[in-house]
Design a protein around this motif. Structure first.
Motif, PDB file in Angstrom:
ATOM      1  N   MET A   1     -39.342   0.977 -61.406  1.00 52.67           N
ATOM      2  CA  MET A   1     -40.036   1.471 -62.600  1.00 52.67           C
ATOM      3  C   MET A   1     -41.369   2.076 -62.173  1.00 52.67           C
ATOM      4  SD  MET A   1     -39.187  -1.118 -65.516  1.00 52.67           S
ATOM      5  CE  MET A   1     -37.476  -1.486 -65.837  1.00 52.67           C
ATOM      6  N   ASN A   2     -41.526   3.345 -62.441  1.00 54.62           N
ATOM      7  CA  ASN A   2     -42.740   3.979 -61.923  1.00 54.62           C
ATOM      8  C   ASN A   2     -43.430   4.832 -62.979  1.00 54.62           C
ATOM      9  OD1 ASN A   2     -40.636   5.641 -62.054  1.00 54.62           O
ATOM     10  ND2 ASN A   2     -40.693   6.356 -59.920  1.00 54.62           N
ATOM     11  N   ASN A   3     -43.725   4.195 -64.094  1.00 57.19           N
ATOM     12  CA  ASN A   3     -44.414   4.930 -65.159  1.00 57.19           C
ATOM     13  C   ASN A   3     -45.889   4.599 -65.156  1.00 57.19           C
ATOM     14  OD1 ASN A   3     -41.590   4.994 -65.993  1.00 57.19           O
ATOM     15  ND2 ASN A   3     -42.464   6.038 -67.765  1.00 57.19           N
ATOM     16  N   LYS A   4     -46.595   5.211 -64.236  1.00 55.58           N
ATOM     17  CA  LYS A   4     -48.010   4.822 -64.092  1.00 55.58           C
ATOM     18  C   LYS A   4     -48.829   5.027 -65.355  1.00 55.58           C
ATOM     19  CE  LYS A   4     -46.280   6.956 -60.445  1.00 55.58           C
ATOM     20  NZ  LYS A   4     -45.751   8.283 -60.238  1.00 55.58           N
ATOM     21  N   PRO A   5     -48.689   6.161 -66.031  1.00 60.28           N
ATOM     22  CA  PRO A   5     -49.626   6.417 -67.133  1.00 60.28           C
ATOM     23  C   PRO A   5     -49.475   5.431 -68.286  1.00 60.28           C
ATOM     24  CG  PRO A   5     -48.385   8.389 -66.539  1.00 60.28           C
ATOM     25  CD  PRO A   5     -47.703   7.244 -65.887  1.00 60.28           C
ATOM     26  N   LEU A   6     -48.334   4.750 -68.382  1.00 59.85           N
ATOM     27  CA  LEU A   6     -48.142   3.827 -69.488  1.00 59.85           C
ATOM     28  C   LEU A   6     -48.994   2.571 -69.344  1.00 59.85           C
ATOM     29  CD1 LEU A   6     -44.301   3.908 -70.071  1.00 59.85           C
ATOM     30  CD2 LEU A   6     -46.045   4.406 -71.767  1.00 59.85           C
ATOM     31  N   ARG A   7     -49.388   2.283 -68.126  1.00 59.93           N
ATOM     32  CA  ARG A   7     -49.910   0.967 -67.826  1.00 59.93           C
ATOM     33  C   ARG A   7     -51.190   0.550 -68.563  1.00 59.93           C
ATOM     34  NH1 ARG A   7     -51.632  -0.820 -62.206  1.00 59.93           N
ATOM     35  NH2 ARG A   7     -50.466   0.994 -61.542  1.00 59.93           N
ATOM     36  N   PRO A   8     -52.240   1.352 -68.523  1.00 59.97           N
ATOM     37  CA  PRO A   8     -53.516   0.856 -69.042  1.00 59.97           C
ATOM     38  C   PRO A   8     -53.436   0.365 -70.481  1.00 59.97           C
ATOM     39  CG  PRO A   8     -53.789   2.973 -67.979  1.00 59.97           C
ATOM     40  CD  PRO A   8     -52.330   2.725 -68.037  1.00 59.97           C
ATOM     41  N   LEU A   9     -52.630   1.036 -71.280  1.00 61.18           N
ATOM     42  CA  LEU A   9     -52.525   0.693 -72.682  1.00 61.18           C
ATOM     43  C   LEU A   9     -52.016  -0.733 -72.897  1.00 61.18           C
ATOM     44  CD1 LEU A   9     -51.418   3.716 -74.691  1.00 61.18           C
ATOM     45  CD2 LEU A   9     -51.790   1.523 -75.792  1.00 61.18           C
ATOM     46  N   TYR A  10     -50.996  -1.088 -72.131  1.00 59.15           N
ATOM     47  CA  TYR A  10     -50.407  -2.414 -72.310  1.00 59.15           C
ATOM     48  C   TYR A  10     -51.342  -3.509 -71.868  1.00 59.15           C
ATOM     49  CZ  TYR A  10     -46.113   0.262 -72.381  1.00 59.15           C
ATOM     50  OH  TYR A  10     -45.144   1.148 -72.670  1.00 59.15           O
ATOM     51  N   ILE A  11     -52.094  -3.195 -70.828  1.00 56.06           N
ATOM     52  CA  ILE A  11     -52.863  -4.231 -70.161  1.00 56.06           C
ATOM     53  C   ILE A  11     -53.987  -4.776 -71.025  1.00 56.06           C
ATOM     54  CG2 ILE A  11     -54.650  -4.312 -68.373  1.00 56.06           C
ATOM     55  CD1 ILE A  11     -52.611  -4.283 -66.465  1.00 56.06           C
ATOM     56  N   ILE A  12     -54.514  -3.944 -71.918  1.00 49.00           N
ATOM     57  CA  ILE A  12     -55.741  -4.345 -72.625  1.00 49.00           C
ATOM     58  C   ILE A  12     -55.612  -5.668 -73.407  1.00 49.00           C
ATOM     59  CG2 ILE A  12     -57.488  -3.661 -74.333  1.00 49.00           C
ATOM     60  CD1 ILE A  12     -56.878  -0.720 -73.327  1.00 49.00           C
ATOM     61  N   PRO A  13     -54.705  -5.767 -74.402  1.00 47.12           N
ATOM     62  CA  PRO A  13     -54.670  -7.043 -75.156  1.00 47.12           C
ATOM     63  C   PRO A  13     -54.267  -8.232 -74.301  1.00 47.12           C
ATOM     64  CG  PRO A  13     -52.947  -5.526 -75.909  1.00 47.12           C
ATOM     65  CD  PRO A  13     -53.748  -4.788 -74.905  1.00 47.12           C
ATOM     66  N   TYR A  14     -53.273  -8.007 -73.441  1.00 51.07           N
ATOM     67  CA  TYR A  14     -52.798  -9.111 -72.616  1.00 51.07           C
ATOM     68  C   TYR A  14     -53.849  -9.543 -71.600  1.00 51.07           C
ATOM     69  CZ  TYR A  14     -49.643 -11.779 -69.631  1.00 51.07           C
ATOM     70  OH  TYR A  14     -49.052 -12.763 -68.899  1.00 51.07           O
ATOM     71  N   GLY A  15     -54.515  -8.545 -71.007  1.00 55.38           N
ATOM     72  CA  GLY A  15     -55.586  -8.840 -70.051  1.00 55.38           C
ATOM     73  C   GLY A  15     -56.717  -9.594 -70.725  1.00 55.38           C
ATOM     74  N   ALA A  16     -57.043  -9.177 -71.951  1.00 51.26           N
ATOM     75  CA  ALA A  16     -58.099  -9.864 -72.696  1.00 51.26           C
ATOM     76  C   ALA A  16     -57.701 -11.305 -72.951  1.00 51.26           C
ATOM     77  CB  ALA A  16     -58.350  -9.146 -74.023  1.00 51.26           C
ATOM     78  N   TRP A  17     -56.423 -11.498 -73.259  1.00 52.32           N
ATOM     79  CA  TRP A  17     -55.944 -12.873 -73.490  1.00 52.32           C
ATOM     80  C   TRP A  17     -56.121 -13.726 -72.234  1.00 52.32           C
ATOM     81  CZ3 TRP A  17     -51.650 -15.050 -70.952  1.00 52.32           C
ATOM     82  CH2 TRP A  17     -51.347 -16.362 -71.360  1.00 52.32           C
ATOM     83  N   ILE A  18     -55.711 -13.169 -71.086  1.00 51.95           N
ATOM     84  CA  ILE A  18     -55.856 -13.930 -69.844  1.00 51.95           C
ATOM     85  C   ILE A  18     -57.324 -14.286 -69.603  1.00 51.95           C
ATOM     86  CG2 ILE A  18     -55.769 -13.733 -67.319  1.00 51.95           C
ATOM     87  CD1 ILE A  18     -53.113 -12.528 -67.498  1.00 51.95           C
ATOM     88  N   LEU A  19     -58.182 -13.304 -69.851  1.00 52.36           N
ATOM     89  CA  LEU A  19     -59.602 -13.511 -69.601  1.00 52.36           C
ATOM     90  C   LEU A  19     -60.193 -14.578 -70.531  1.00 52.36           C
ATOM     91  CD1 LEU A  19     -61.480 -12.100 -67.601  1.00 52.36           C
ATOM     92  CD2 LEU A  19     -62.334 -10.741 -69.528  1.00 52.36           C
TER      93      LEU A  19
ATOM     94  N   SER B 159     -33.171   3.560 -64.329  1.00 52.85           N
ATOM     95  CA  SER B 159     -32.602   4.887 -64.551  1.00 52.85           C
ATOM     96  C   SER B 159     -32.527   5.242 -66.033  1.00 52.85           C
ATOM     97  CB  SER B 159     -31.219   4.993 -63.911  1.00 52.85           C
ATOM     98  OG  SER B 159     -30.442   3.895 -64.279  1.00 52.85           O
ATOM     99  N   LEU B 160     -32.544   4.195 -66.886  1.00 55.22           N
ATOM    100  CA  LEU B 160     -32.572   4.466 -68.324  1.00 55.22           C
ATOM    101  C   LEU B 160     -33.822   5.242 -68.699  1.00 55.22           C
ATOM    102  CD1 LEU B 160     -31.396   1.183 -70.101  1.00 55.22           C
ATOM    103  CD2 LEU B 160     -30.332   3.426 -70.203  1.00 55.22           C
ATOM    104  N   ILE B 161     -34.952   4.815 -68.131  1.00 59.12           N
ATOM    105  CA  ILE B 161     -36.216   5.490 -68.433  1.00 59.12           C
ATOM    106  C   ILE B 161     -36.219   6.879 -67.811  1.00 59.12           C
ATOM    107  CG2 ILE B 161     -38.704   5.421 -68.054  1.00 59.12           C
ATOM    108  CD1 ILE B 161     -38.532   2.404 -68.271  1.00 59.12           C
TER     109      ILE B 161
END
Lengths: 274, 266
Positions: A1-19, B159-161
């Motif tokens: 799975m190599n969708n780099k641009p998706l990452r920052p968005l997901y991380i915010i709430p979950y990262g805040a929770w961890i913190l 591969s789905l993505i």
């Protein structure tokens, strides 16, 4: 799975929770353990912890947790083993689990009635000629109720590791001339050790820190680390001392996790994922 | 039970009887017209009526359900995002570190969670009551949701993505039309577990609830400390029905999801 641009968005709430809810609370507990009642920096709490009172408390807490874990394992292993032999095993397993999803407090409350002086257990004892016994507010009732509460959590991981065991191995053992006991001791038990370990982990750690059952069933006769923390935080309002006990409880927790965590493969514990 | 001989059968039956006895004992005496749990006088539904007439108890019940639903909803949302973040992490060491942090709240004793959250809320200045209880329930449910959703995400073929990207889907489309539908069973399982964890929680709530706010577990605790009231028994009867319904619902969802009961992987 190599969708780099998706990452920052997901991380915010979950990262805040961890913190805020994982790191910060532990840090705060450690921080508060260095302060006394009037808010001065001190090591006194740690000195206090190593006095005989808290030492005894820790020892007795471990002793009870050991008893609870031991008896849970003793009764859970055969149960899990026989369950895997039933025809509708998933359904039977579900039936074992349903009581564990009834509110904990209600089950504990039931035992106040069951073990009470005029309860059915005492009525039975009287019928058999043993006479009325004081069952409530004893060590026995405490351990019994705790085992009752925890046993499904012990059965579950053991059941899962037994279920994964290939029957061919057991057949092979018999073919090679082992009897039932040897097969169990040399083949079945070692191969389900990971299930046993995660069972011990999910029972021992909560058993160290019980406070509700000690209050309701043991009537303050049994004091565990959990009871002490609750006492310090909510009754005496001495957060410093409470935090110090909590620090040690966290340390014990990590040690137990280290000891009981097997190889990551074949882990069947309460939701450990590789 | 074809393969079982007599002795193991008896053993299993005894275990089942012991597991269910306290629950049926409570339900049985909820129909007792006498005031105690030791001698059954005659059948009555008075205690059930008492539950519904006790407005305080009804308010507490509503509180409990509202907290459970809201916390399950919010924690499912954050948990799903967290699981996505973990799956898309390429650094393996980092991913393991985050997973360990995730699991801390699952293995920590409730007393520790309760005490540390109490310090946190007091420090930040959140008033103890509805808000503090809701926030803590959200906080301890998130890791459970992550654990339930993660295996589903890992099962999904990359591969789905890629296919969706090749066909011109935007990032948003990929999330809402490829990923979410695929992991839906995991999400439902996580939601259900979060719901039951919240409904069942006593210790954490006990620490962070103020004077004015109470959930069912905390209320039962104070009632039980005061002694035996058959209203609690009637409540058990009602809760038992609700729980069994929830469990059966969860069972069918998790069977669909092929994630075995209570978060244990196959």
């Amino acid at each position: 799975m190599n969708n780099k641009p998706l990452r920052p968005l997901y991380i915010i709430p979950y990262g805040a929770w961890i913190l805020f809810f994982v790191i910060a609370p532990i840090a705060l507990i450690v921080y508060y353990s260095f302060f006394d009642l009037s808010g001065n920096f001190t090591f006194e709490n740690y000195q206090n912890f190593f006095t005989s009172v808290y030492f005894k408390l820790t020892i007795s807490s471990f002793w009870y947790a050991f008893l609870i874990t031991f008896f849970s394992l003793l009764f859970a292993y055969p149960t899990a083993y026989f369950l895997t032999k039933t025809t509708h095993k998933q359904l039977w397993l579900l039936l074992i689990i349903i009581p564990s999803w009834i509110n904990l407090l209600l089950k504990t409350y039931a035992f106040i009635g069951l073990l009470g002086l005029y309860g059915p257990v005492n009525a039975f004892l009287e019928m058999t000629g043993l006479g009325k016994q004081q069952l409530l507010f004893t060590d026995f009732s405490f351990v019994f109720v705790a085992v009752y509460i925890f046993i499904p959590f012990m059965i579950l991981p053991i059941f899962n590791s037994l279920d994964k065991l290939s029957p061919a191995l057991i057949d092979a053992s018999y073919d090679l001339g082992a009897n039932t006991w040897t097969t169990f001791r040399r083949v079945i038990f070692p191969l389900t050790l990971n299930g046993v370990k995660s069972g011990i982990q999910v029972v021992f750690i909560p058993a160290l820190s019980l406070f509700m059952i000690t209050r309701l069933i043991a009537g303050n006769k049994v004091i565990t680390l959990g009871t002490a923390i609750e006492q310090q935080f909510l009754v005496t309002q001495n957060w410093g001392m409470g935090s110090t006990i909590a620090v040690f409880l966290i340390l014990f927790m990590f040690i137990i996790m280290l000891v009981t965590s097997g190889s990551e493969r074949g882990k069947t514990g309460n939701g450990k994922v590789k | 039970m074809g393969k079982l001989s007599k002795l193991p059968k008896i053993y299993l039956i005894i275990i089942f009887i012991i597991l269910y006895a306290p629950i049926f004992y409570l339900i049985f005496y909820s129909f007792n017209s006498g005031g105690s749990m030791s001698n059954f006088e005659s059948f009555t539904l008075d205690h059930y009526k008492a539950v519904f007439e006790d407005t305080r108890l009804i308010v507490i019940l509503i509180n409990t359900v509202v907290v459970a639903l809201l916390s399950a909803l919010v924690s499912t949302t954050i948990g799903v995002l967290g699981a996505l973040a973990i799956v898309f992490m390429r650094n393996k060491a980092m991913r393991n570190a985050v997973l360990s942090l995730n699991n801390i709240l699952i293995v920590s004793p409730d007393v520790i969670i309760g005490a540390s959250f109490l310090i946190l809320f007091t420090l930040v200045g959140i008033k103890l009551g509805f808000a503090s209880v809701l926030i803590s329930h959200i906080a301890f449910s998130i890791p459970i949701v992550v654990i339930m959703v993660l295996p589903k995400l890992q099962e999904m073929s990359p591969s789905l993505i890629d296919a969706a990207l090749d066909l011109g889907a935007s990032k948003r489309d990929i999330l809402t039309r490829v990923i979410i539908p695929f992991i839906k069973p995991g999400i439902f399982a996580g939601f259900f577990l979060a719901l039951t964890y919240s409904l069942d929680d006593f210790a954490v709530t006990f620490f962070v609830t103020g004077n004015g706010f109470s959930t069912l577990s905390v209320e039962i605790y104070s009632m039980a400390r005061a002694g035996i009231t058959l209203t609690i028994n009637a409540l058990t009867g009602l809760i038992f029905i609700v729980t069994v319904t929830l469990v059966i619902g969860y069972y069918f969802i998790s069977r669909k999801a092929k994630t075995p009961i209570a978060g244990v992987r196959k």
